[in-house]
Structure formats: structure tokens, C-alpha cells
Motif scaffolding. Structure first.
Motif, PDB file in Angstrom:
ATOM      1  N   ILE A 111       0.841  -1.201   0.000  1.00  0.00           N
ATOM      2  CA  ILE A 111       0.000   0.000   0.000  1.00  0.00           C
ATOM      3  C   ILE A 111       0.872   1.246   0.000  1.00  0.00           C
ATOM      4  CG2 ILE A 111      -1.646   1.368   1.333  1.00  0.00           C
ATOM      5  CD1 ILE A 111      -2.812  -1.299   2.376  1.00  0.00           C
ATOM      6  N   LYS A 112       1.791   1.329   0.952  1.00  0.00           N
ATOM      7  CA  LYS A 112       2.615   2.529   1.083  1.00  0.00           C
ATOM      8  C   LYS A 112       3.486   2.734  -0.151  1.00  0.00           C
ATOM      9  CE  LYS A 112       2.703   2.351   6.148  1.00  0.00           C
ATOM     10  NZ  LYS A 112       1.929   3.581   6.392  1.00  0.00           N
ATOM     11  N   GLN A 113       4.021   1.655  -0.694  1.00  0.00           N
ATOM     12  CA  GLN A 113       4.857   1.778  -1.882  1.00  0.00           C
ATOM     13  C   GLN A 113       4.034   2.246  -3.080  1.00  0.00           C
ATOM     14  OE1 GLN A 113       6.434  -1.871  -3.738  1.00  0.00           O
ATOM     15  NE2 GLN A 113       8.442  -0.885  -3.718  1.00  0.00           N
ATOM     16  N   SER A 114       2.835   1.732  -3.224  1.00  0.00           N
ATOM     17  CA  SER A 114       2.005   2.067  -4.380  1.00  0.00           C
ATOM     18  C   SER A 114       1.607   3.528  -4.406  1.00  0.00           C
ATOM     19  CB  SER A 114       0.745   1.186  -4.400  1.00  0.00           C
ATOM     20  OG  SER A 114       1.077  -0.180  -4.539  1.00  0.00           O
ATOM     21  N   VAL A 115       1.296   4.092  -3.254  1.00  0.00           N
ATOM     22  CA  VAL A 115       0.808   5.477  -3.219  1.00  0.00           C
ATOM     23  C   VAL A 115       1.934   6.489  -3.032  1.00  0.00           C
ATOM     24  CG1 VAL A 115      -1.404   4.693  -2.277  1.00  0.00           C
ATOM     25  CG2 VAL A 115       0.371   5.512  -0.708  1.00  0.00           C
ATOM     26  N   GLN A 116       3.164   6.034  -2.831  1.00  0.00           N
ATOM     27  CA  GLN A 116       4.268   6.934  -2.514  1.00  0.00           C
ATOM     28  C   GLN A 116       4.429   8.088  -3.511  1.00  0.00           C
ATOM     29  OE1 GLN A 116       7.476   7.323  -4.066  1.00  0.00           O
ATOM     30  NE2 GLN A 116       8.055   8.842  -2.488  1.00  0.00           N
ATOM     31  N   PRO A 117       4.283   7.864  -4.827  1.00  0.00           N
ATOM     32  CA  PRO A 117       4.471   8.998  -5.748  1.00  0.00           C
ATOM     33  C   PRO A 117       3.431  10.104  -5.604  1.00  0.00           C
ATOM     34  CG  PRO A 117       4.683   6.894  -6.908  1.00  0.00           C
ATOM     35  CD  PRO A 117       4.119   6.591  -5.556  1.00  0.00           C
ATOM     36  N   TYR A 118       2.361   9.857  -4.867  1.00  0.00           N
ATOM     37  CA  TYR A 118       1.275  10.833  -4.774  1.00  0.00           C
ATOM     38  C   TYR A 118       1.129  11.405  -3.364  1.00  0.00           C
ATOM     39  CZ  TYR A 118       0.181   8.479  -9.141  1.00  0.00           C
ATOM     40  OH  TYR A 118       0.274   7.935 -10.394  1.00  0.00           O
ATOM     41  N   LEU A 119       2.099  11.157  -2.499  1.00  0.00           N
ATOM     42  CA  LEU A 119       1.960  11.567  -1.102  1.00  0.00           C
ATOM     43  C   LEU A 119       1.782  13.071  -0.948  1.00  0.00           C
ATOM     44  CD1 LEU A 119       4.615   9.318   0.716  1.00  0.00           C
ATOM     45  CD2 LEU A 119       2.123   9.059   0.703  1.00  0.00           C
ATOM     46  N   GLN A 120       2.423  13.847  -1.804  1.00  0.00           N
ATOM     47  CA  GLN A 120       2.412  15.292  -1.620  1.00  0.00           C
ATOM     48  C   GLN A 120       1.148  15.966  -2.137  1.00  0.00           C
ATOM     49  OE1 GLN A 120       4.790  16.562   0.293  1.00  0.00           O
ATOM     50  NE2 GLN A 120       5.524  14.439   0.393  1.00  0.00           N
ATOM     51  N   ASP A 121       0.454  15.321  -3.062  1.00  0.00           N
ATOM     52  CA  ASP A 121      -0.680  16.026  -3.665  1.00  0.00           C
ATOM     53  C   ASP A 121      -1.902  15.147  -3.882  1.00  0.00           C
ATOM     54  OD1 ASP A 121       0.359  14.479  -5.669  1.00  0.00           O
ATOM     55  OD2 ASP A 121       0.697  16.119  -7.086  1.00  0.00           O
ATOM     56  N   VAL A 122      -2.031  14.065  -3.108  1.00  0.00           N
ATOM     57  CA  VAL A 122      -3.247  13.274  -3.207  1.00  0.00           C
ATOM     58  C   VAL A 122      -4.446  14.141  -2.818  1.00  0.00           C
ATOM     59  CG1 VAL A 122      -3.095  12.409  -0.833  1.00  0.00           C
ATOM     60  CG2 VAL A 122      -4.328  11.085  -2.557  1.00  0.00           C
ATOM     61  N   ALA A 123      -5.563  13.937  -3.484  1.00  0.00           N
ATOM     62  CA  ALA A 123      -6.796  14.648  -3.150  1.00  0.00           C
ATOM     63  C   ALA A 123      -7.668  13.719  -2.312  1.00  0.00           C
ATOM     64  CB  ALA A 123      -7.521  15.083  -4.417  1.00  0.00           C
ATOM     65  N   LEU A 124      -7.862  14.055  -1.060  1.00  0.00           N
ATOM     66  CA  LEU A 124      -8.641  13.210  -0.160  1.00  0.00           C
ATOM     67  C   LEU A 124     -10.100  13.643  -0.187  1.00  0.00           C
ATOM     68  CD1 LEU A 124      -6.194  13.018   2.885  1.00  0.00           C
ATOM     69  CD2 LEU A 124      -6.457  11.401   0.978  1.00  0.00           C
ATOM     70  N   TYR A 125     -11.003  12.661  -0.186  1.00  0.00           N
ATOM     71  CA  TYR A 125     -12.429  12.971  -0.161  1.00  0.00           C
ATOM     72  C   TYR A 125     -13.088  12.249   1.010  1.00  0.00           C
ATOM     73  CZ  TYR A 125     -13.343   8.356  -2.304  1.00  0.00           C
ATOM     74  OH  TYR A 125     -13.423   7.001  -2.558  1.00  0.00           O
ATOM     75  N   ASP A 126     -14.182  12.788   1.448  1.00  0.00           N
ATOM     76  CA  ASP A 126     -14.980  12.162   2.499  1.00  0.00           C
ATOM     77  C   ASP A 126     -16.061  11.319   1.844  1.00  0.00           C
ATOM     78  OD1 ASP A 126     -13.724  13.378   4.812  1.00  0.00           O
ATOM     79  OD2 ASP A 126     -14.618  15.264   4.120  1.00  0.00           O
ATOM     80  N   PRO A 127     -16.108  10.015   2.129  1.00  0.00           N
ATOM     81  CA  PRO A 127     -17.130   9.167   1.511  1.00  0.00           C
ATOM     82  C   PRO A 127     -18.531   9.729   1.730  1.00  0.00           C
ATOM     83  CG  PRO A 127     -15.493   7.823   2.634  1.00  0.00           C
ATOM     84  CD  PRO A 127     -15.193   9.247   2.996  1.00  0.00           C
ATOM     85  N   GLY A 128     -19.313   9.758   0.646  1.00  0.00           N
ATOM     86  CA  GLY A 128     -20.639  10.339   0.677  1.00  0.00           C
ATOM     87  C   GLY A 128     -20.723  11.629  -0.113  1.00  0.00           C
ATOM     88  N   THR A 129     -19.562  12.125  -0.594  1.00  0.00           N
ATOM     89  CA  THR A 129     -19.549  13.370  -1.340  1.00  0.00           C
ATOM     90  C   THR A 129     -19.569  13.113  -2.843  1.00  0.00           C
ATOM     91  OG1 THR A 129     -17.132  13.457  -1.329  1.00  0.00           O
ATOM     92  CG2 THR A 129     -18.272  14.532   0.493  1.00  0.00           C
ATOM     93  N   GLU A 130     -19.933  14.153  -3.593  1.00  0.00           N
ATOM     94  CA  GLU A 130     -19.931  14.085  -5.043  1.00  0.00           C
ATOM     95  C   GLU A 130     -18.547  14.428  -5.565  1.00  0.00           C
ATOM     96  OE1 GLU A 130     -23.188  15.549  -8.146  1.00  0.00           O
ATOM     97  OE2 GLU A 130     -21.891  17.222  -7.533  1.00  0.00           O
ATOM     98  N   ILE A 131     -18.018  13.594  -6.451  1.00  0.00           N
ATOM     99  CA  ILE A 131     -16.719  13.849  -7.059  1.00  0.00           C
ATOM    100  C   ILE A 131     -16.861  14.785  -8.249  1.00  0.00           C
ATOM    101  CG2 ILE A 131     -14.725  12.799  -8.200  1.00  0.00           C
ATOM    102  CD1 ILE A 131     -14.938  12.065  -5.247  1.00  0.00           C
ATOM    103  N   LEU A 132     -17.799  14.455  -9.120  1.00  0.00           N
ATOM    104  CA  LEU A 132     -18.141  15.247 -10.297  1.00  0.00           C
ATOM    105  C   LEU A 132     -19.648  15.114 -10.509  1.00  0.00           C
ATOM    106  CD1 LEU A 132     -15.411  13.983 -12.820  1.00  0.00           C
ATOM    107  CD2 LEU A 132     -15.521  16.299 -11.854  1.00  0.00           C
TER     108      LEU A 132
END
Length: 328
Positions: free
Chosen positions: A204-225
């Protein structure tokens, strides 16, 4: 003593008669272990429409393991009998990896990244299947993850250690990111050897490592688009979400890991062993499955036989899965 629901069996057998807006197809398995996928073989993409939204199921291949992992509370003899009746191996359950590409709001949005090589040699087919429809990884504008298990984030990191989707915004549920990425997760609940748990967490940590600085976190239940809404589905993980894609009167509900395989988690009520909160996950499954059945919403199962599309029906003792008829 095993009791089989005749109505469920008949409903599943009648799958070819369902007149749904989406389609599916399955193939029988004769071997216990999945054979390595040939570079030239069957199609791993499936196009359909959700109203005005163009959608394509893109297979990332397959993973799997002992069936008892995915039906944690099933009596051993009953599980074996159900698998035999479904013409499935009793020692290995193959699980598909069905990502969904949407052309929505002027963007190409990928729902789930797939496993890549994190969980066995038969994953990592996503990029070949993108090429098969004339696209490349840098054509993807957004990747939205339902939860941060390796089979959903594994393809985010390239073999060279960089971003596999160089232009894409990656979105992940905030509670999952806090539990699996920002902390050292306690995976003692998982019914697998400790060595597997350690590798699981590291992947998990290795897979997401390239995006650590700018991942966009969302709260489940919200509209993405507009046309893409998340539905909070905690239990399997702290922050898992399912996705509702909608356009006009057309809808498709992506179930993420509410169920691993329809034979053991829908037609039978057995609980997946990897659910962190067993009671919470069971309540979430009932809430979302009841909604899908009552509103006749087509479903896409991430791990279901490719392309994973169908309907869920309420029966006298639970649910039944009806795969959708294939459409050209």
C-alpha cells in the motif's frame, strides 16, 4: 446440513434472460490455479453507456486465494458443496479486477487503479487494455480509489517508481488514507499469515508513494463530479466508498469490496474474512444491496466474473445475483 435456496439457483441460472441496459459474460474454469495470461488472448475491455456517459470496463487481470478467506464464516463442507454446485474449484477462488473508465464532464476518470503486480502474476493488465482501446496512461485525468488495499492502488506506481498516471489527480477516501498510509495499520484481523500482512501493508505505502504530496482526499458520501457520487460503505475498511454513476434515468452502482464473489457473498450470505469490522460491513452490505434491489440499479462488482455487470435481487432468504446479458 446444507440447505440450498431453489429460487436463488433458478434466478442465477436464468441470467441470460435478463434484459438489462448493460452486459456481461463469464467463462468456465477447469483448473485450480489461474493460468498466466497470454499477451494475445481474449478481450479485456467492455464498452457500454450510462445515459450520456461512455463507460468501459478495463480488466487488470485476476487475483485469488483459498475460498475460505472470502467466506470467513462458511462451514467448510457447505462452502465446498456450494462451490462444486457452481462448477468452481474448491481449493482456489479466482477474483477479477474490474476497473471502470468513464468519459464524464469532459474528463477521463478511472475508478480503481487495479492491483498491478502487488498480489500475484496475473494482475497488471490494465495498461495493455488501455492500449487496446487506443489510450495510454497519460490520457487519464483522474483516478478515484474506493479504498486503499493493494488490489485497488497497485497500479498507481510505475515499475520505475514514478507516477504510472503522470497527469492524473488521484483521489482516495480520507479515513482510509489516515489508517493505511499515514499510520502503521494493525492488520491482525486479516485471516492470512503474518508475512502476507506485512507485505500487504508495505505494498500500500509503496504504491501510493508517488502521490503523497498532492493526493486529493475525499470524504465518503460526497460528489466527485456531476454524475459521479460516492456512497459511504465502511466496514471492509474504515473509509471504503462505493460509487454511483448516473446520467438522466440511467445508473450503475460500483460495489468495490462489499462482496468478493457472487456465489459465496450474494447467493450465500457468507461474510468476507478480510472485512475489518465484520458487523459494520454486514450492515453496509445490507443497506446498499437493499437499495440496489429495490431501485433495480445495475451493479458492477470489482471482483466479479468479467465484466462484472448485473443486478441483485431480493429473495425469500437473502439475495441472488443475475449477470447482465452481453451487448455488442
Amino acid at each position: 446440513m446444507l440447505t440450498l435456496n431453489r429460487r436463488k439457483i433458478m434466478l442465477t441460472a436464468m441470467a441470460g434472460a435478463s434484459g438489462l441496459m448493460v452486459g456481461s459474460g463469464t467463462a468456465g474454469r477447469l483448473s485450480a490455479q489461474p493460468a498466466p495470461v497470454s499477451p494475445v488472448g481474449n478481450a479485456g475491455h467492455y464498452r457500454f453507456r450510462i445515459g450520456d456517459i461512455a463507460a468501459t470496463v478495463l480488466s487488470d487481470g485476476m487475483i485469488g486465494g483459498p475460498p475460505a478467506i472470502y467466506a470467513g464464516d462458511a462451514p467448510e463442507a457447505d462452502l465446498a458443496e456450494v462451490l462444486r454446485r457452481a462448477m468452481l474449484p474448491t481449493e482456489f477462488l479466482a477474483l477479477n479486477l474490474n476497473t471502470l473508465l468513464l468519459e464524464i464532464g469532459g474528463q477521463r476518470v478511472l475508478l480503481e487503479a487495479g492491483a498491478g503486480a502487488t498480489m500475484g502474476p496475473n494482475g497488471g493488465r490494465l495498461f495493455d487494455n488501455l492500449r487496446a482501446i487506443g489510450l495510454a496512461a497519460d490520457d487519464i485525468d483522474m483516478v478515484v480509489i474506493s479504498h486503499t488495499h493493494p488490489d485497488h492502488v497497485g497500479n498507481l506506481r510505475s515499475a520505475e517508481g514514478g507516477r504510472a498516471f503522470p497527469r492524473a489527480t488521484v483521489m482516495a477516501p480520507r479515513p482510509d488514507w489516515a489508517f493505511f498510509v499515514e499510520a502503521e495499520p494493525d492488520l491482525s484481523y486479516m485471516p492470512v499469515p503474518e508475512e502476507f500482512r506485512q507485505r500487504f501493508a508495505a505494498n500500500i505505502k509503496q504504491s501510493v508513494q508517488p502521490y503523497l504530496q498532492d493526493v486529493a482526499l475525499y470524504d465518503p458520501g460526497t460528489e466527485i463530479l456531476p454524475g459521479l457520487t460516492t456512497i459511504a460503505a465502511p466496514g471492509h475498511t474504515p473509509g471504503m466508498a462505493t460509487f454511483l454513476v448516473h446520467s438522466g434515468d440511467a445508473q450503475v452502482l460500483l460495489t468495490a469490496d462489499l462482496a468478493y464473489h457472487p456465489v459465496i457473498n450474494i447467493n450465500q450470505p457468507w461474510r468476507p474474512g478480510p472485512d475489518r469490522d465484520q458487523e459494520g460491513a454486514a450492515a453496509t452490505r445490507q443497506r446498499i444491496f437493499d437499495r440496489a434491489a429495490a431501485d433495480r440499479i445495475p451493479l458492477l462488482g470489482f471482483h466479479f466474473p468479467f465484466p462484472g455487470l448485473g443486478h441483485i435481487l431480493r429473495t425469500d432468504s437473502g439475495y441472488a445475483w443475475v449477470p447482465a446479458g452481453w451487448q455488442f
